[in-house]
Design an enzyme around this catalytic site. Structure first.
Site, PDB file in Angstrom:
ATOM      1  N   LYS A 112      16.155 -18.611   1.070  1.00 48.03           N
ATOM      2  CA  LYS A 112      15.333 -19.276  -0.074  1.00 48.03           C
ATOM      3  C   LYS A 112      16.269 -20.629  -0.646  1.00 48.03           C
ATOM      4  CE  LYS A 112      12.503 -15.318  -1.692  1.00 48.03           C
ATOM      5  NZ  LYS A 112      12.294 -14.474  -3.087  1.00 48.03           N
ATOM      6  N   LYS A 195       8.272 -14.483   9.738  1.00 46.36           N
ATOM      7  CA  LYS A 195       7.470 -13.246   9.187  1.00 46.36           C
ATOM      8  C   LYS A 195       6.145 -13.887   8.452  1.00 46.36           C
ATOM      9  CE  LYS A 195       9.391 -12.815   4.746  1.00 46.36           C
ATOM     10  NZ  LYS A 195       9.393 -11.882   3.369  1.00 46.36           N
ATOM     11  N   LYS A 198       3.912 -14.726   1.804  1.00 41.61           N
ATOM     12  CA  LYS A 198       2.677 -15.016   0.870  1.00 41.61           C
ATOM     13  C   LYS A 198       3.064 -16.358   0.084  1.00 41.61           C
ATOM     14  CE  LYS A 198       4.228 -11.465  -2.312  1.00 41.61           C
ATOM     15  NZ  LYS A 198       5.516 -11.858  -2.862  1.00 41.61           N
TER      16      LYS A 198
HETATM   17  P1  TYM Z   1       7.432  -8.886  -1.549  1.00 44.37           P
HETATM   18  O1  TYM Z   1       6.683  -9.473  -2.774  1.00 44.37           O
HETATM   19  O2  TYM Z   1       8.154 -10.423  -0.890  1.00 44.37           O
HETATM   20  O3  TYM Z   1       6.638  -8.100  -0.536  1.00 44.37           O
HETATM   21  C1  TYM Z   1       6.148  -6.990  -0.809  1.00 44.37           C
HETATM   22  C2  TYM Z   1       6.383  -5.884   0.291  1.00 44.37           C
HETATM   23  O4  TYM Z   1       5.680  -6.545   1.277  1.00 44.37           O
HETATM   24  C3  TYM Z   1       6.581  -6.286   2.342  1.00 44.37           C
HETATM   25  N1  TYM Z   1       6.260  -7.717   3.180  1.00 44.37           N
HETATM   26  C4  TYM Z   1       5.948  -7.395   4.504  1.00 44.37           C
HETATM   27  N2  TYM Z   1       5.827  -6.361   5.294  1.00 44.37           N
HETATM   28  C5  TYM Z   1       5.457  -6.494   6.473  1.00 44.37           C
HETATM   29  N3  TYM Z   1       5.405  -7.716   7.132  1.00 44.37           N
HETATM   30  C6  TYM Z   1       5.329  -9.115   6.385  1.00 44.37           C
HETATM   31  N4  TYM Z   1       5.152  -9.955   6.854  1.00 44.37           N
HETATM   32  C7  TYM Z   1       5.703  -8.790   5.091  1.00 44.37           C
HETATM   33  N5  TYM Z   1       5.943  -9.555   3.968  1.00 44.37           N
HETATM   34  C8  TYM Z   1       6.355  -8.730   2.924  1.00 44.37           C
HETATM   35  C9  TYM Z   1       7.915  -6.305   1.713  1.00 44.37           C
HETATM   36  O5  TYM Z   1       9.028  -5.632   2.687  1.00 44.37           O
HETATM   37  C10 TYM Z   1       7.835  -5.669   0.570  1.00 44.37           C
HETATM   38  O6  TYM Z   1       7.848  -4.347   0.637  1.00 44.37           O
HETATM   39  N6  TYM Z   1      11.977  -8.018  -3.846  1.00 44.37           N
HETATM   40  C11 TYM Z   1      10.814  -7.518  -3.358  1.00 44.37           C
HETATM   41  C12 TYM Z   1       9.898  -7.137  -4.643  1.00 44.37           C
HETATM   42  C13 TYM Z   1      10.819  -6.059  -5.290  1.00 44.37           C
HETATM   43  C14 TYM Z   1      10.906  -4.802  -4.933  1.00 44.37           C
HETATM   44  C15 TYM Z   1      11.839  -3.993  -6.113  1.00 44.37           C
HETATM   45  C16 TYM Z   1      10.542  -3.870  -3.926  1.00 44.37           C
HETATM   46  C17 TYM Z   1      11.537  -6.216  -6.526  1.00 44.37           C
HETATM   47  N7  TYM Z   1      12.099  -5.159  -6.847  1.00 44.37           N
HETATM   48  C18 TYM Z   1      12.247  -2.658  -5.917  1.00 44.37           C
HETATM   49  C19 TYM Z   1      10.944  -2.831  -3.972  1.00 44.37           C
HETATM   50  C20 TYM Z   1      11.692  -2.169  -4.940  1.00 44.37           C
HETATM   51  C21 TYM Z   1       9.768  -8.650  -2.883  1.00 44.37           C
HETATM   52  O7  TYM Z   1       9.907  -9.879  -3.128  1.00 44.37           O
HETATM   53  O8  TYM Z   1       8.775  -8.339  -2.092  1.00 44.37           O
END
Ligand code: TYM
Length: 331
Positions: A112, A195, A198
């Site tokens: 990032k 990957k 979003k």
């Molecule tokens: P985020 O918003 O990037 O993604 C949300 C969830 O989707 C999963 N994910 C994917 N899984 C498979 N293939 C992909 N290409 C892909 N892109 C995203 C992520 O692994 C995630 O599970 N920091 C976290 C949000 C967060 C969080 C937490 C999660 C904040 N606090 C506490 C769990 C527990 C995030 O930005 O996820």
């Protein structure tokens, strides 16, 4: 006692098929057996600049997508992170326990900060500590996430260790990551070596949960594949095709072996046409429910308020215990 599950998604960009397959689809399956908390990480979104109007609208949109994707606000506690101020309060205590060196190792921080060279702020660096606070506040047993979050989960476990070394055990539960066997890393459609994200600037790289049928078809049919012809699962040599097969397998419930058999002697194009149809059919009811929910923001506000109230009762218990343990005066 049921196990406690918690997970969330950062409110940036559009929720994608990657988020659905890697995370939300698992959340949905867990909601019947466990006590689940699912939240919108709006505070995490602030680590990159957000237009305030867009952030507000997107928070409603993500919440509506959670529900439209099948998360039931009665069965689960679904809430918005900034509505429960205990998250940032615990994050501060944990920040004072976490060595900089541990944060320096985080690959997502490195990625990032390369992407946002003009805004490498301290929040981007301490982001995983807030994530640890999210998890630890609720005495979470399992955290269903995609592969990219595994390192942050490891750090959260380290932070429990730092806390216990200084203050002793018994305040936090040690959480574990729950990463699905299939689809934990869905790849970008045009560039299958990275990957699906979003916040990708090129929207051809991902299918958004709320894309219309035409867009979905176009994106899947133009996904990058290799120049071969055999429909075989081989992530190393056929990354694009294997990614499409993974999406197909998770959404259809068919195994990879079944797909290979069904497409023997057929062309990549056949598989793309069928997959596009499957994705459109899967997301059509989601889109309809989403459109419906977005028409009534007052209803969404009510649900958000109720989710936050329920979450806060639990968060407060842990935070009080932490404040007491570390020596902060309490009345
Ligand atoms: P985020 O918003 O990037 O993604 C949300 C969830 O989707 C999963 N994910 C994917 N899984 C498979 N293939 C992909 N290409 C892909 N892109 C995203 C992520 O692994 C995630 O599970 N920091 C976290 C949000 C967060 C969080 C937490 C999660 C904040 N606090 C506490 C769990 C527990 C995030 O930005 O996820």
């Amino acid at each position: 006692m049921k196990k406690i599950i918690l997970s969330g998604s950062t409110v940036t960009g559009d929720l994608t098929l990657g988020n659905y397959i890697g995370a939300i689809n698992n959340w949905k399956q867990l909601q019947d057996q466990y006590d689940c908390l699912y939240f919108l990480a709006d505070l995490h979104a602030l680590t990159v600049y957000q237009d305030p109007k867009v952030l507000r609208e997107r928070t409603y949109s993500f919440f509506a997508q959670y529900i439209a994707l099948g998360l039931d606000p009665k069965k689960n506690i679904i809430f918005n992170q900034s509505h429960v101020h205990e998250h940032t309060e615990l994050a501060w205590i944990l920040t004072c326990l976490t060595p900089m060196g541990y944060l320096n190792r985080m690959t997502q921080f490195k990625e990032k900060s390369e992407k946002h060279v003009k805004n490498i702020n301290a929040g981007l660096f301490t982001y995983p500590i807030l994530m640890a606070a999210d998890i630890l506040l609720y005495q979470t047993d399992l955290v269903p996430v995609g592969e990219d979050q595994r390192q942050h989960l490891e750090l959260c476990r380290d932070i429990v260790g730092f806390f216990e070394n200084r203050y002793g055990p018994g305040v936090f539960k040690m959480p574990e990551a729950y990463v699905g066997k299939m689809g934990a890393r869905i790849m970008s459609l045009q560039d299958p070596d990275k990957k699906m994200s979003k916040s990708d600037e090129n929207d051809k790289n991902f299918v958004s949960i709320i894309d219309d049928a035409k867009k979905i078809e176009k994106k899947i049919k133009s996904a990058t594949t290799d120049s071969g012809t055999d429909i075989k699962f081989d992530p190393e040599n056929k990354a694009g095709l294997s990614n499409l097969m993974t999406i197909y397998s998770v959404l259809s419930g068919k195994s990879i072996a079944e797909l290979e058999k069904a497409y023997e002697g057929k062309m990549y194009g056949h598989l793309k046409v069928d997959l596009a149809e499957l994705v459109v059919e899967t997301l059509k009811p989601v889109r309809e429910k989403y459109d419906d929910l977005m028409k009534n923001k007052d209803h969404l506000d009510e649900l958000l308020k109720s989710g936050a109230d329920r979450a806060q009762v639990k968060a407060r218990v842990t935070l009080d215990q932490v404040y007491k343990t570390v020596g902060l005066l309490k009345y």
